[in-house]
Design a protein around this motif. Sequence first.
Motif, short mmCIF file in Angstrom:
data_model
loop_
_atom_site.label_atom_id
_atom_site.label_comp_id
_atom_site.label_asym_id
_atom_site.label_seq_id
_atom_site.Cartn_x
_atom_site.Cartn_y
_atom_site.Cartn_z
N ALA A 192 9.09 -2.89 19.73
CA ALA A 192 9.56 -3.17 21.09
C ALA A 192 9.43 -1.95 21.99
O ALA A 192 9.16 -2.08 23.19
CB ALA A 192 11.01 -3.65 21.04
N THR A 193 9.61 -0.75 21.43
CA THR A 193 9.46 0.47 22.22
C THR A 193 8.03 0.63 22.72
O THR A 193 7.79 0.96 23.89
CB THR A 193 9.85 1.70 21.38
OG1 THR A 193 11.20 1.56 20.95
CG2 THR A 193 9.72 2.98 22.19
N VAL A 194 7.07 0.37 21.84
CA VAL A 194 5.66 0.42 22.23
C VAL A 194 5.36 -0.67 23.26
O VAL A 194 4.70 -0.43 24.28
CB VAL A 194 4.75 0.27 21.00
CG1 VAL A 194 3.29 0.13 21.42
CG2 VAL A 194 4.91 1.45 20.06
N ALA A 195 5.87 -1.87 23.01
CA ALA A 195 5.63 -2.98 23.93
C ALA A 195 6.21 -2.72 25.31
O ALA A 195 5.65 -3.13 26.33
CB ALA A 195 6.22 -4.26 23.35
N LEU A 196 7.35 -2.02 25.35
CA LEU A 196 7.99 -1.70 26.62
C LEU A 196 7.03 -0.95 27.54
O LEU A 196 6.90 -1.26 28.73
CB LEU A 196 9.25 -0.87 26.36
CG LEU A 196 10.14 -0.55 27.56
CD1 LEU A 196 10.70 -1.82 28.16
CD2 LEU A 196 11.28 0.36 27.13
#
Length: 547
Positions: A192-196
């Motif tokens: 999710a951090t990368v997707a953010l």
Amino acid sequence: MTSDLPTDDQATALFLMEAGELCQQFEEGLLLLTRETNPLDLQKIARIARAIYQGAGQVGLVDLQLLALGLGSLLEGYEEDPDRETVVSDLLHHFCDSLQWSSIVHRSTPDRVEGTNRREFVLNALVPKALEIVKLILAQPLQAKTQRQLLQQQIQWIQWWSNSLDLAELKTIAEATLSAIAAFPHAANAIATVALAGFQVANGATLQRLSASEPELAQSSKARSTEPQVTDFLERSSAAALDLSQHLAGLARHAIFCVATQSIAEIVLPQPDQRLHRDGQEYLRWQDRLLVLHRFVDLWPPRGTAVLGRENAPPEELILVLRHEPQPLALALEVERLIVEPELPLGQPDGFTFTPHRCRYGWTCLEGGAWIEVVDVNGLLQSRPLPDLPAIDFDRAVPLVAKYERRAVLSGSSVFAAPPAKTTPKTILVVDDSKTVREILSATLQEAGYRVMQAKDGQEAIAHLQQQPEIHLTISDLEMSNLNGFEFLRQRLQDERWSRIPVLILSSHTSDEYRQLARKLGAADYLTIPYDSSTLLETVKHLIQNI
């Protein structure tokens, strides 16, 4: 409403009017809870969240359903851990804001929202609110299961709006993120951090394209160049801060990288079969080609022996596909953390003279007083000659990959794992008179690898059982016309073949009487709506394994 959104019929209009009132009641109840935790107040706002979820399901507004599910998940743990009530309260307020804004869009005229373009409103208000919620979820000490569930719901929310308004880049990132979390649930936070970062880039790029194509939007947005900007290093070194509004930036332990968002074709969350080694070089499968995979640490080696980063916390790998001539290239970055601040202060260590470099923006001081280089990745790729490697034709690469896989299996190499044995997916029959409920449940099950069939009532379910002997599990609602859930349970007992197929009841009725009656009629298990996706999948797996 537009043609790609649910029809704005009388039922939808009535629900949206009611949803606005319910959101107001929810906020009032939440204010009372922040002063003193009262079980009665908690039950009241929980009923409101459930009412919004059920009403949204009836009219097909999946985005409001997902937000209501998030409210329900947070309320479940509100009273269990008093130390986290402030955290949960903040999230509840954000979810309620998002609900109200979403309902405003649905109540608006087909193309306008309070004087603005519908897409502009979604991109400028709703998507940033969703990303703000994702940041807050990642930053707070929630239980792992709740945290993962909330992240998935927010990403599904973005996916729904992306489908509705044809926002292709946001949709692609949402789908890839949901698939990655489903495959690697223990790494949901990292994914999710990368997707953010990907969502932020895609949202900005989409707004820019709308600015160019729609004059009204262009007046309210700053015009941006479609090409990465390369600034002279003397001009950079004299700047006091670096504007990150058009950059993806992050700490790569030995340096801070800055990549122009306009140069990013895609942020990739690679699957194992997307990477290939050949003659000492690594490649990335992307679309219809294989791209040379370069590493930032090789292009900009560490200056000195010190390596920054948290102890015992390996960096996450982020792969960017960058627009580059004569063909795109893939860049692997070992990311300690992404930098989401609007600007990055620049300076120079006292008493230290460094050689000017056209690919260095300057230096910045991190927490603890450590100075670190800030690198212009686009300038670095343009100025530095990259290895002259032969291009690989994708069609010819398929047998090449197979050859490497066979060699790895025979030699015991860890480069490629032996291909898993093919298994036939189990078939699940979903029975519910709400198409929205069926679709949401089907998507969850299909993501987990199951084959799904649908029936709108018990009568249609019996027809499926007669014609499809390969069904392994039935998930059924209770309240349906043309043979309700109880009647379906009774009728299936008339045939020995059907009675061996377990039935999971998924209902909004929570009373013990309903549970007892369902079990007496042969139900294998009973779950209530709203449900936790991970609990549902665990129950399904258990029931199928015990056939």
